[in-house]
Motif scaffolding. Sequence first.
Motif, short mmCIF file in Angstrom:
data_model
loop_
_atom_site.label_atom_id
_atom_site.label_comp_id
_atom_site.label_asym_id
_atom_site.label_seq_id
_atom_site.Cartn_x
_atom_site.Cartn_y
_atom_site.Cartn_z
N GLY A 283 -2.43 7.15 -24.58
CA GLY A 283 -2.42 8.60 -24.34
C GLY A 283 -2.95 8.96 -22.96
N LYS A 284 -3.98 8.23 -22.52
CA LYS A 284 -4.63 8.58 -21.24
C LYS A 284 -3.89 8.00 -20.02
N ASN A 287 1.22 6.08 -16.63
CA ASN A 287 2.57 5.65 -17.03
C ASN A 287 2.47 4.50 -18.03
N PHE A 307 7.55 8.05 -29.53
CA PHE A 307 6.41 8.64 -28.80
C PHE A 307 6.73 10.05 -28.32
N SER A 308 7.96 10.23 -27.89
CA SER A 308 8.31 11.54 -27.38
C SER A 308 8.46 12.54 -28.54
N ALA A 311 4.75 12.33 -30.75
CA ALA A 311 3.48 12.61 -30.06
C ALA A 311 3.65 13.36 -28.74
N LYS A 313 4.65 12.29 -25.98
CA LYS A 313 4.24 11.47 -24.83
C LYS A 313 5.46 10.69 -24.34
N SER A 314 5.73 10.79 -23.07
CA SER A 314 6.89 10.09 -22.54
C SER A 314 6.50 8.65 -22.17
N VAL A 315 7.19 7.68 -22.74
CA VAL A 315 6.97 6.27 -22.40
C VAL A 315 8.32 5.67 -22.02
N LEU A 411 -1.55 8.60 -32.05
CA LEU A 411 -1.76 9.31 -30.78
C LEU A 411 -1.87 10.82 -30.98
N CYS A 412 -1.16 11.34 -32.00
CA CYS A 412 -1.24 12.80 -32.18
C CYS A 412 -2.11 13.15 -33.39
#
Length: 588
Positions: A283-284, A287, A307-308, A311, A313-315, A411-412
């Motif tokens: 999360g932190k 990239n 992830f997107s 959560a 979050k773009s990975v 993560l979320c």
Amino acid sequence: MLVLWMCGIIGFKGKGNAGKIIFEGLKRLEYRGYDSWGIALNSAGLEILRKPGKIGSLPAAFEGGSLGIGHTRWATHGGVNEKNAHPQLSNNRKIAVVHNGIIENFLELKKFLSSHGFSFASETDTEVIPNLIQFHLAEGLSFREAVRKTLLQLDGYYAIAAVLEGSGTIIGARNGSPLVAGLGRNEFFIASDIPAFMPHTRKVVFLDDREIVELDDSIKVFSVDSGLEIKKKVQRMHWSIEQVKKGNFAHFMLKEISEQPDAIEKAAMQDPARLKKIAGIIGKADNVFFVGCGTSYHACVSAEYAFSEIAGKSVKAVLASEFARHIKSLSEKSVVVAVSQSGETIDLLETVRAAKEKKAKIVSVVNVAGSSLPRMSDETIMMNSGPEICVLSTKSYTAQLAVMLLLAFSLCGRAAEGRCIIRKAAEKAAETIRKSLPAAKKLAKKLSKKQDIFLIGRGNAFPSALEGALKIKEVSYIHAEGFAGAELKHGTIALIEKGVPVIAFMTSESEKQITSNAMEVKARGAFLIGIGEKKSEIFDEFFEIGGCDEAALIPRIIPVQLLAYYLALERRLDPDKPRNLAKSVTVK
Ligand code: G6P
């Protein structure tokens, strides 16, 4: 000609039946390569058996003995023939060596040996090893020291096992290729992988790079560089013997497909605190790259979506072999999530090495305990799927998906809910296997003579299409391709004509659009197969999978795994050992 190896090796010292034990062990290692095989037994003299082809039968004369080594080969260059098979021998025929890996400076070493009167009978790089050992023995060194001095001359990755006529010991070593020792009751083993000796012992010592192991009346480990003894930890494996046997199943592939509900559950049983910590690291990060090869890469692509979508979050998913172009963007604020069943795939290990140099954090998702990858990682999540013997990944893939989802949920802050959803997916996986097995078998009869099969999926079903296509082609040799639903019409639709099978993954999020894409191919005569939660009339065949929210990608792949399996049977192919493939790719 250069000869590269990606093979299985085994060594055994005990009280008897060495030939039989080595032979049985080789059969359990055959997933690593099956172009040719061989055994060296140290009985009255050094008895050598070498055969091209898959492992056949063991001549009675080779059943006994108390010490020996064996090899099963996967060649990328050089003829598959008896003289290139292992064990390779020294000129005086007193030293036999089996080898997995590549000796990069073998031409130079050959030149050195030739200048000292040695000659060569094979095209292999391996043959320099027994000859160098012979050379150093002639200098008056002990067997172990002669092997050590030889290893100091080798450049490249390897795992080896060596025997010397009449010596009563086996010397093994690793540098980059896997090697593990097993401690039984007055029986000692070394092998590329634990299943080789699992029926005999579950007490193991994992070797690290640049270590030598000596099997005598005990197991001793030494440093290649200093020659000093190294104290190693003995670990107990929790895998059961049943897991490395086919049991009532005709093939490991079907057994492992059937084991998925259990494997998914086990993959989801992670320590919540550790997951939270790892999810926090991801999360932190500035990239995040999910990196893998083959099926593991497809799990990485699913992680991109998970992830997107879950959560926010773009990975990024990247093939390990293509990671070099991202190296420049790595820093201490980057995370590389390395995903691998074996933990030994060379392209992935190289990626991790390069990422570590840039101080990126390494999180690995691995199945095989004691493999190289966890040792190179800051954090490791074990998939706990048990041994996967079939060359094709099935249960390790769905276990990887379970871990990816769990991380995204953690993560979320939805870890507990995520675990329940994955448990539900495990139940749905069991139901899907039960329900779709007879239909897949029937469908395989209809499709077995087809030339192409296309798979389409949108959103998180796109990586399912990629993985489904890989399963079909690697085991049935039918050309198969997976597409994002809308992409087919940007070219490949030209190949659709009457009767061409198209498999469409229907998801609740993309129902309307994927239905349109399916209709486009149906209008051109495609034979339409649907996989999804809600049956629709447009399909010629339909596999229903139970709903399990964000984890629907887990049961959805199962009908294709089963179809691929039965296609192989219809085409009279061995699903556990497809041609030209190997489970663990330890060469570039
Ligand atoms: C080989 C296997 C594939 C596997 C790939 C990556 O090519 O045949 O089934 O997906 O390696 O292996 P890994 O052990 O890194 O997951």
